[in-house]
Design a protein around this motif. Structure first.
Motif, PDB file in Angstrom:
ATOM      1  N   UNK A 243       0.829  -1.216   0.000  1.00 12.99           N
ATOM      2  CA  UNK A 243       0.000   0.000   0.000  1.00 12.99           C
ATOM      3  C   UNK A 243       0.861   1.262   0.000  1.00 12.99           C
ATOM      4  N   UNK A 244       0.253   2.371  -0.435  1.00 14.48           N
ATOM      5  CA  UNK A 244       0.979   3.648  -0.419  1.00 14.48           C
ATOM      6  C   UNK A 244       1.180   4.093   1.023  1.00 14.48           C
ATOM      7  N   UNK A 245       2.421   4.415   1.380  1.00 14.22           N
ATOM      8  CA  UNK A 245       2.702   4.887   2.734  1.00 14.22           C
ATOM      9  C   UNK A 245       3.402   6.238   2.751  1.00 14.22           C
ATOM     10  N   UNK A 246       3.823   6.703   1.601  1.00 15.25           N
ATOM     11  CA  UNK A 246       4.533   7.989   1.542  1.00 15.25           C
ATOM     12  C   UNK A 246       3.912   8.841   0.434  1.00 15.25           C
ATOM     13  N   UNK A 247       3.558  10.082   0.749  1.00 11.40           N
ATOM     14  CA  UNK A 247       3.010  10.995  -0.272  1.00 11.40           C
ATOM     15  C   UNK A 247       3.652  12.364  -0.140  1.00 11.40           C
ATOM     16  N   UNK A 248       3.637  13.114  -1.247  1.00  9.64           N
ATOM     17  CA  UNK A 248       4.066  14.510  -1.209  1.00  9.64           C
ATOM     18  C   UNK A 248       5.561  14.722  -1.124  1.00  9.64           C
ATOM     19  N   UNK A 249       6.335  13.673  -1.246  1.00 12.55           N
ATOM     20  CA  UNK A 249       7.782  13.828  -1.074  1.00 12.55           C
ATOM     21  C   UNK A 249       8.532  13.908  -2.403  1.00 12.55           C
ATOM     22  N   UNK A 250       8.006  13.276  -3.443  1.00 10.56           N
ATOM     23  CA  UNK A 250       8.750  13.185  -4.693  1.00 10.56           C
ATOM     24  C   UNK A 250       7.922  13.767  -5.841  1.00 10.56           C
ATOM     25  N   UNK A 251       8.488  14.753  -6.554  1.00  8.07           N
ATOM     26  CA  UNK A 251       7.867  15.264  -7.784  1.00  8.07           C
ATOM     27  C   UNK A 251       8.677  14.769  -8.970  1.00  8.07           C
TER      28      UNK A 251
ATOM     29  N   UNK B  81       7.568  28.020 -15.076  1.00  9.55           N
ATOM     30  CA  UNK B  81       7.534  29.004 -13.990  1.00  9.55           C
ATOM     31  C   UNK B  81       6.178  29.025 -13.305  1.00  9.55           C
ATOM     32  N   UNK B  82       5.122  28.732 -14.056  1.00 10.85           N
ATOM     33  CA  UNK B  82       3.786  28.686 -13.463  1.00 10.85           C
ATOM     34  C   UNK B  82       3.665  27.620 -12.371  1.00 10.85           C
ATOM     35  N   UNK B  83       4.493  26.606 -12.449  1.00 14.78           N
ATOM     36  CA  UNK B  83       4.331  25.501 -11.502  1.00 14.78           C
ATOM     37  C   UNK B  83       5.514  25.350 -10.558  1.00 14.78           C
ATOM     38  N   UNK B  84       6.413  26.333 -10.558  1.00 16.86           N
ATOM     39  CA  UNK B  84       7.664  26.145  -9.820  1.00 16.86           C
ATOM     40  C   UNK B  84       7.432  26.069  -8.311  1.00 16.86           C
ATOM     41  N   UNK B  85       6.461  26.810  -7.794  1.00 14.01           N
ATOM     42  CA  UNK B  85       6.228  26.750  -6.349  1.00 14.01           C
ATOM     43  C   UNK B  85       5.718  25.360  -5.949  1.00 14.01           C
ATOM     44  N   UNK B  86       4.850  24.820  -6.777  1.00 11.26           N
ATOM     45  CA  UNK B  86       4.350  23.459  -6.527  1.00 11.26           C
ATOM     46  C   UNK B  86       5.521  22.457  -6.519  1.00 11.26           C
ATOM     47  N   UNK B  87       6.422  22.640  -7.454  1.00 13.84           N
ATOM     48  CA  UNK B  87       7.583  21.737  -7.521  1.00 13.84           C
ATOM     49  C   UNK B  87       8.456  21.894  -6.275  1.00 13.84           C
ATOM     50  N   UNK B  88       8.723  23.136  -5.897  1.00 10.47           N
ATOM     51  CA  UNK B  88       9.612  23.413  -4.764  1.00 10.47           C
ATOM     52  C   UNK B  88       9.108  22.815  -3.454  1.00 10.47           C
ATOM     53  N   UNK B  89       7.834  22.552  -3.338  1.00 15.92           N
ATOM     54  CA  UNK B  89       7.302  22.007  -2.073  1.00 15.92           C
ATOM     55  C   UNK B  89       7.758  20.577  -1.811  1.00 15.92           C
ATOM     56  N   UNK B  90       8.315  19.897  -2.829  1.00 14.11           N
ATOM     57  CA  UNK B  90       8.771  18.514  -2.659  1.00 14.11           C
ATOM     58  C   UNK B  90      10.246  18.487  -2.289  1.00 14.11           C
ATOM     59  N   UNK B  91      10.613  17.695  -1.303  1.00 14.35           N
ATOM     60  CA  UNK B  91      12.049  17.639  -0.961  1.00 14.35           C
ATOM     61  C   UNK B  91      12.892  16.909  -2.003  1.00 14.35           C
ATOM     62  N   UNK B  92      12.263  16.114  -2.857  1.00  7.81           N
ATOM     63  CA  UNK B  92      13.005  15.351  -3.857  1.00  7.81           C
ATOM     64  C   UNK B  92      12.372  15.577  -5.221  1.00  7.81           C
TER      65      UNK B  92
END
Lengths: 223, 223, 223, 223, 223, 223, 223, 223
Positions: free
Chosen positions: G83-91, G132-143
């Protein structure tokens, strides 16, 4: 290193009609001296190629003084020079000033074998009329050596204009995409003109030797 | 894949005056169909490149029928085709018959942008007079696209004869030392003639786009 | 494509004494048919190279039937074949069975020009005595074409044993470090034997054309 | 850098019967001195390879004086030299004078391990009879190291004439298409003769180590 | 092609103790059949390598039925198979499942020469303990053939752990930076472990031949 | 060149948490001086990489004296050095003595960012036990930088033994088939162990920067 | 081949926290079936990569039906899916539509390990505003995993905009000078932005594995 | 060498509107002096490129003093300098400080032809805002020369933002995977942005010549 350590292939000249030259680039001054001393007793002289001035200076004075040296082509004639016995057979056509060391190595190698070649220089195709102005003169020779670097387009243009043997020598002139002469080499090999044969990069000696082979095929050998 | 998965860059056309074409080689028929459907509502049509016949056949019939296809260049016009508004500005000079797919890709890309180019073919330098016979016609164009493979000597010879913008496209014609077009590419980059600029191997689309940029520089833009 | 789209360089034959052959690899069956139809009115026939069986089959029947085809070398003679007028001048020496397509392309190209070449096969240096047994026979020819792949050592060994013109053709036989013939090509170019000249990989046609050029130098031209 | 910073792998000699040599090319004089000082207490000496004269001179005098140096091969014996215990097993066959540095590195590496090798030089295949004159002498050795640059044809010719272990070492002799030894390397790998194994370019040390491994296989190890 | 056109080098086996194998990749079914028919009268059988199933099927039935074929290694035994006379001398160590075709080609080549090799598979260094668990078993063999692709780290690790002859074969397993086996080849040549010798990419036949040469050096020849 | 000509990207540090270092290899002493003078007013210091001793000596004395220089790694700290705030997180594992300049560049880059790395040297896989003796110590670090040249087998062996982030740096140590580090680079990219990431050849600075990025991911940033 | 012939490295998962995946490209359907049967008793499922549809169809029906297959990425999940146990960490950021197979391989590899990645597609830098439109969304991921072919400029632009771990994957999209992905690979390695690490060409699996290693460094491991 | 040995192509300037420059890298000081003396009588001056300071010093004093030399770009103006007649048409955009020699060669070549170019430096994409801050200024020029090394991402980003002619020059800045500028060259050729044309590595002169050609296309020629 004594002269006994060097097994020079004198028999090859008799077998194939081409003297072995001394390729000096990979040899020390001591090794070159040993070869020259061993050759001292022979009738004919010896051709030295890729002999840089530093190595020439490092030779014993007697050997040094017996060498007729050309610093642009880095070639030397050691000992007795055979007289010229063949003229008007080989033209050496070079694209630019920077190709001179290679075309001159070919001129000197042929001269050492008794063949006077006719040099035709600075006829690169970027100034096409320079070449076209001299094309009839070039065509009168049964053997053409074409020397060019960078795009080597000279060889292809000549290939469409002359009927005789065409020996192409790529040079390492240029930078970047010239890839130290590999681009000129490949362009000559992949030429759109038929029947061009190619030598190694900067190998004026090899092109002259190939011309001598064609002279053999034509029944012209040294006296 | 739905059409929502494809973020086509329509804004780029407004920004730089060049339509984004659909490069079909790396895309599945499904992906291409999604893009075409998304484009259906736009005023101007769409250019498809590297579209092989198998992929064309795999498209839904409505999309398939809306494509004006050329199998030699593997290009397609989808939707409304802009009328010709520019003539006499771009010549496309090709060395041999085998270069036709690439030169035709350039012709079609320009046509899609409203530019009628003048093709001049089979003028490789191995038969130099074919080129010289047409050089004045070529020189009348401010922009020349030169298409050649193998030794690519055509580009260098042209470079010494014409003053205008010279965009060279190497082709992958040939074998062995032609190195799938890399020899032509390098020979064009290392040309002895000044000011030649070069596109990727077989990139007729890119050469046409570069010609459109020069037309922009000249103040000529589509109406 | 109509025959008017093809600018075949018939004048070149008059200028340099070498017929232009039709290199079929990069052309469609339609393009080849257009060329052959255009050539139908000429006196002499036409040589086709790199013509694979599929393309041959796709030609119109009349053209197909007018072609004398060899599937090992993938060459075809179209139309009237010139009679043999030169014999005993060219030997074609090949290292192994796998080199046959290339050596046969050279044999057929020479034959098309009226020259009967003498093939000597399976004399690779790994079985040195096979070569030495036939070396006198080889030496009797003023022109030698050496065909070899992989390490191409045959060319170097021949270079030390024969005095005449030596035209080396690398083949793409082998795998891995053979690098599709580039290793053979480089080894021939960097040979320790002097005066070897080299053609493109698998270019039997080019080697034969180079031999024809040497025949021109020797004053031997077709009647 | 103190001697404590260097983790020399003395255990490897015990495990595989090959001493670790000091490859000096990538190390500073300080690093080499630290290694030699650390080795001072050991019973057996140490082999240094790729030690250029400048670095040798930069060593502390005590270390410098403890080194038996050969400037042609750029190798040094440091400390006690093991006596010769194996003779007549390894022949080192070299194509030309320029290959001497590499063949001598092999000779010296074997000597350091107590093996006296028999050098046979200047037997390149361009003068085939020089090699054939000595082939029986070569065949008497169970292990042959073949050293050659440029076309490396020597290895292939030997491969067809001798039954024993054949270890080929390409050298970086030559220019242009010799590609700094890669052509020789590839030609040896793609040799038409079976069972040739190959070492890195100019790696006389590695070839000698491979010969030592075969001696191990033969049950011959140092006393 | 008749059998008379093929000059098979039967004398080589007597001279160097290695049978010539039939490398089928560059030969047509007709050429292979001619060779096999010519070999029918010999006492010992013949080894075929790189024989793909399509070519096998295209052989005449009598020849086809006389071949003991292995489709994973694409090798065939034609005619009488020599009995096993040597065991326990050669280990063939392979990194992964994908290397099986190459290691099996080596096993079969040795078997054809009467040598039973011991295969040890799936011991790539990414799972180091798999290798260490079997290292003593490997060390008991005087000759090791190491087969690995991609990074080829197996060869270096083995080189530090075994004293005997180590013959490394790179494989073309992998993609991208694996460069069709060139990365494995170069890594083996540049290994930090001393005395590793290397064969061409995917050349299981060559590695087995090299092992046979070492057996000759050890005084072990076929009965 | 005045300091006004240099547009240093100070904002990048704020944006991505990595200081821009001054890569000195392509810059003249004048250009470096202009950058350092411009940086004088900043709070934090500046890292200089690839600064050779000759260029260091050519700087104005005041700038020269403000640099804490390491000649083995050719790095310098200019101005105030940030205190160490992170320990025990990064291990730098190097195969041999010759890799020291690269691993030290990584150590110094991390130190400049306030991170104390733990160096573990001379653990190349040719002496496998040296590595296995220290593997538990290595495993305790969440981030490993592996530095190796030639075959780069160290990276693959580590990849099978440690769970954390593994950043591999190929070095240009070696010759011939080591191809100036490209073999190590490719071997690391094609490693049989999963999840290894790779930096440019000899790029200790880049590996350290990548480690800092992982520290950012871990929530560890400089105070 | 029976399942006993396959030594699957199950212990590696325990040691480094990464499951061994089955790389199907170099394996026959028989070999894959043997591995899957051997894995049937294990608790966790198995990831298959580079499994083309033909090979999938060739598997026994029971195995075939147990595989959750994705044809765009050519990956399969065999057996029980964690099952999925990790979310929001990898873009996973991809430049174009043609890069989808590679980015999807990464998505699926992470999913197999229980990590849900966030894909962000069609943000190539030729249309900079899309990125550039999505860069903030990308930056929120540590990886961040950056997937791009051709010029790979996306990686450099991202490198200047995000602080976290940046794992770049070059793709083989493009032709000619794209050199099957080597240009993208080299451009990523030589990026002007610091701290980018790189995986092999088209290696989405490797990039995902590297991301899992960083998650390990962050203390995030599967339950 | 006398001045008579040099066939300078003065006619080319009349034909194509581009002066031939003296490429000094492959010429001796004597050869350069002969060319300059020959040019002394001409009205317009001469541009020298790749003239290193040592060669400049070796020229006769009168020639030396007639040269306006720039050591960063290694260019010289010999004789009368044409006045500036064109402004605001060409922008030269460079990624970093290390690219200055190449961009300055372009600036000086244009200046020699009477064109004042606008340099915009240090706008590499790793600090994207530096570029975006100046993009409107760049867009105002109909012709852009983009100079960048390493990943050359600047060219692709510009290609998506400007509509005019875009001439890209790769530089040899960087190391390792930068491959002496080939990576930048290939990345520019394979750019995801349409219509970028490319010059040889470090060829600022060629880029300027290409810009002059576009000015010709625009109807702007020197007075």
């Amino acid at each position: 290193m004594s002269r006994d350590d060097v097994a020079f292939d004198h028999a090859r000249a008799a077998r194939i009609g081409l003297d072995e030259a001394v390729f000096c680039a990979g040899k020390s001054a001591n090794q070159i001296a040993a070869i020259l001393e061993g050759a001292g007793d022979r009738d004919d002289g010896l051709l030295l190629t890729r002999l840089n001035p530093e190595k020439l200076e490092a030779l014993p004075k007697a050997l040094h003084d017996a060498i007729d040296y050309c610093d642009l082509s880095r070639t030397g004639f050691f000992g007795r020079l055979r007289p010229v016995s063949v003229t008007g057979k080989v033209a050496i056509v070079a694209a630019g000033t920077s190709d001179a060391p290679v075309s001159l190595e070919a001129v000197r190698t042929l001269r050492h074998a008794g063949v006077a070649a006719d040099p035709i220089t600075d006829v690169g195709v970027a100034g096409l009329w320079r070449l076209l102005d001299r094309i009839e003169e070039i065509r009168r020779h049964p053997i053409i050596i074409a020397v060019a670097g960078m795009d080597a387009a000279l060889a292809s243009v000549l290939g469409g204009l002359i009927p005789g043997a065409l020996i192409a020598v790529p040079t390492s002139v240029g930078y970047g995409a010239a890839e130290d002469g590999r681009t000129a080499l490949n362009a000559m090999l992949a030429s759109c003109a038929p029947g061009i044969t190619v030598c190694n990069i900067d190998n004026g000696y090899g092109a002259a030797s190939a011309a001598l082979r064609v002279l053999h095929s034509m029944g012209i050998t040294r006296s």
